[in-house]
Design a protein around this motif. Sequence first.
Motif, PDB file in Angstrom:
ATOM      1  N   GLN A 136      -8.086  13.260 -42.611  1.00 13.55           N
ATOM      2  CA  GLN A 136      -7.577  12.829 -43.918  1.00 13.55           C
ATOM      3  C   GLN A 136      -8.652  12.947 -45.007  1.00 13.55           C
ATOM      4  O   GLN A 136      -8.373  13.350 -46.128  1.00 13.55           O
ATOM      5  CB  GLN A 136      -7.100  11.373 -43.869  1.00 13.55           C
ATOM      6  N   VAL A 188      -2.596   8.880 -35.981  1.00 17.17           N
ATOM      7  CA  VAL A 188      -3.719   9.501 -35.266  1.00 17.17           C
ATOM      8  C   VAL A 188      -3.199  10.635 -34.390  1.00 17.17           C
ATOM      9  O   VAL A 188      -3.722  11.755 -34.394  1.00 17.17           O
ATOM     10  CB  VAL A 188      -4.474   8.456 -34.418  1.00 17.17           C
ATOM     11  N   PHE A 247     -11.172  10.314 -36.110  1.00 16.26           N
ATOM     12  CA  PHE A 247      -9.762  10.442 -36.495  1.00 16.26           C
ATOM     13  C   PHE A 247      -9.586  10.432 -38.017  1.00 16.26           C
ATOM     14  O   PHE A 247      -8.697  11.098 -38.552  1.00 16.26           O
ATOM     15  CB  PHE A 247      -8.927   9.316 -35.882  1.00 16.26           C
ATOM     16  N   ALA A 248     -10.424   9.653 -38.699  1.00 12.57           N
ATOM     17  CA  ALA A 248     -10.299   9.571 -40.160  1.00 12.57           C
ATOM     18  C   ALA A 248     -10.751  10.865 -40.830  1.00 12.57           C
ATOM     19  O   ALA A 248     -10.347  11.164 -41.955  1.00 12.57           O
ATOM     20  CB  ALA A 248     -11.124   8.397 -40.689  1.00 12.57           C
ATOM     21  N   TYR A 291      -0.448   3.357 -37.061  1.00 12.37           N
ATOM     22  CA  TYR A 291      -1.779   3.953 -36.962  1.00 12.37           C
ATOM     23  C   TYR A 291      -1.840   4.897 -35.752  1.00 12.37           C
ATOM     24  O   TYR A 291      -2.310   6.030 -35.854  1.00 12.37           O
ATOM     25  CB  TYR A 291      -2.832   2.845 -36.857  1.00 12.37           C
ATOM     26  N   GLN A 316     -10.812  -0.185 -34.715  1.00 14.03           N
ATOM     27  CA  GLN A 316     -10.724   1.238 -35.096  1.00 14.03           C
ATOM     28  C   GLN A 316      -9.755   1.412 -36.253  1.00 14.03           C
ATOM     29  O   GLN A 316     -10.019   2.119 -37.218  1.00 14.03           O
ATOM     30  CB  GLN A 316     -10.201   2.076 -33.925  1.00 14.03           C
ATOM     31  N   GLN A 317      -8.612   0.729 -36.113  1.00 12.39           N
ATOM     32  CA  GLN A 317      -7.574   0.818 -37.142  1.00 12.39           C
ATOM     33  C   GLN A 317      -8.118   0.319 -38.487  1.00 12.39           C
ATOM     34  O   GLN A 317      -7.883   0.932 -39.534  1.00 12.39           O
ATOM     35  CB  GLN A 317      -6.381  -0.029 -36.702  1.00 12.39           C
ATOM     36  N   HIS A 364     -10.642   2.829 -39.965  1.00 14.54           N
ATOM     37  CA  HIS A 364      -9.896   3.987 -40.483  1.00 14.54           C
ATOM     38  C   HIS A 364      -9.239   3.622 -41.828  1.00 14.54           C
ATOM     39  O   HIS A 364      -9.352   4.349 -42.819  1.00 14.54           O
ATOM     40  CB  HIS A 364      -8.832   4.389 -39.460  1.00 14.54           C
ATOM     41  N   THR A 405     -11.654   3.490 -44.741  1.00 15.15           N
ATOM     42  CA  THR A 405     -11.977   4.779 -45.386  1.00 15.15           C
ATOM     43  C   THR A 405     -10.870   5.158 -46.366  1.00 15.15           C
ATOM     44  O   THR A 405     -11.139   5.672 -47.451  1.00 15.15           O
ATOM     45  CB  THR A 405     -12.156   5.921 -44.351  1.00 15.15           C
ATOM     46  N   GLU A 406      -9.624   4.870 -45.971  1.00  9.95           N
ATOM     47  CA  GLU A 406      -8.502   5.177 -46.876  1.00  9.95           C
ATOM     48  C   GLU A 406      -8.548   4.296 -48.120  1.00  9.95           C
ATOM     49  O   GLU A 406      -8.230   4.743 -49.221  1.00  9.95           O
ATOM     50  CB  GLU A 406      -7.173   4.973 -46.145  1.00  9.95           C
ATOM     51  N   ALA A 415     -13.189   5.985 -34.617  1.00  8.99           N
ATOM     52  CA  ALA A 415     -12.397   5.743 -35.833  1.00  8.99           C
ATOM     53  C   ALA A 415     -12.675   6.831 -36.865  1.00  8.99           C
ATOM     54  O   ALA A 415     -11.755   7.347 -37.506  1.00  8.99           O
ATOM     55  CB  ALA A 415     -12.731   4.370 -36.410  1.00  8.99           C
ATOM     56  N   LEU A 416     -13.941   7.217 -37.000  1.00  3.32           N
ATOM     57  CA  LEU A 416     -14.290   8.224 -38.003  1.00  3.32           C
ATOM     58  C   LEU A 416     -13.870   9.627 -37.566  1.00  3.32           C
ATOM     59  O   LEU A 416     -13.544  10.466 -38.404  1.00  3.32           O
ATOM     60  CB  LEU A 416     -15.789   8.182 -38.315  1.00  3.32           C
TER      61      LEU A 416
END
Lengths: 246, 138
Positions: free
Chosen positions: A112, A21, A108-109, A17, A140-141, A144, A147-148, A105-106
């Motif tokens: 993608q 990031v 970074f997400a 992760y 955070q991981q 993230h 969302t995936e 977290a968002l």
Amino acid sequence: MAETLSENHIREQAFLYFSRVLSGQCHEMANALNIARELCGLHEDILPRAREGHADAVERLGSLAHRMQTQIDRCHAIVRTLSRFAHSADEVRLPCDVREIIERALFFAARQVRLRQAELQAIVPAGDVQLVECNPFLLQQAIHAGTELLLEGIERSRRITVCLTPDADGEVVTLASADPFVCNDAAAELLAEITATVQAAGCEVRETPECNGRLKFFIPGCRRGATSTDSDLAIPKGTGGGCDVS
Amino acid sequence: MSADRVLLIDDEMEFVEVLAERLRARGLEVEVAYSGMDGVKKSQVTKFDAVVLDFAMPGMDGIDALKALLAGTPELQVILLTGQATIKTAMNATRLGAVEILEKPTDITTLMEKIHEARTRHGVRAAERVRRQMQETR
């Protein structure tokens, strides 16, 4: 399956992760720097006419400076967020600001999600920051990865909503999509990873998305009404309150 | 001799707009597209001497766009301009028919040279295709 995932495996996933990031944010920074570089080139192109006193050229130089500033600010936001992110790995389990965790977290997400032509919306209550007790890096991981997971399992929806709601003993983070979730093999595997990560973070998975497309994490609370921290991350925010995306 | 006609495809709007302006200031005819799909559509309507294509884009990425561009116009000269230039990317893109792989940031003079070279190659390939078609119809 979640219980069988070893501590080493959790560490490996955390490292992956971290790498993803870093790689994604390097690209984002490179994009901003590439724009700044072209703007500098354009500045050089226009400068001779400005020196000759052409009013339009002089005016354009002013607007170019503003556009360069925008890209520099974009890089600063990335550097600042990456720095906080890197330090979040120092903290094993501490009282922390759950809103900052979600927003980071968002942030970074978002890359993608954008590349998959979807949208993210964060709905966090205004006012005092909720302090929770967890491992911020792992949470955070998990957000993230959540969302995936939704992107993997939903076929049509282009919007994922992430909202924060208070609970009797802590806070609940809900990741949701308005469309039905199909738990294929890849999604099932990811869900097992997320469950293990959430547990390792000191939190709990309250709902999984097979039934209604929602993934809910419970984060045990520490205390309420602590110092508020302003966040300037570029995730679109809702007005707070409920988390009804249907 | 007419100006080189170029299509820039990149989802970073500000980047592509500024680059287009700089190329136009150097005498090129430039069109822009902000997605692979939009770029492919534009290439079907207008004939370009070269296409400058980004790699990482939402939806149709650079590799898929490269395939679609060349499926429509096999002699099209596609230059991949990317911030993610790895050996694997370069080999894959070259195998699929990209004529150049440039890493961002690229100097404007270098990009101009590559576009001009692409135009020359494009002319040669188009002439070859016409010659082949004429031979086949005889």
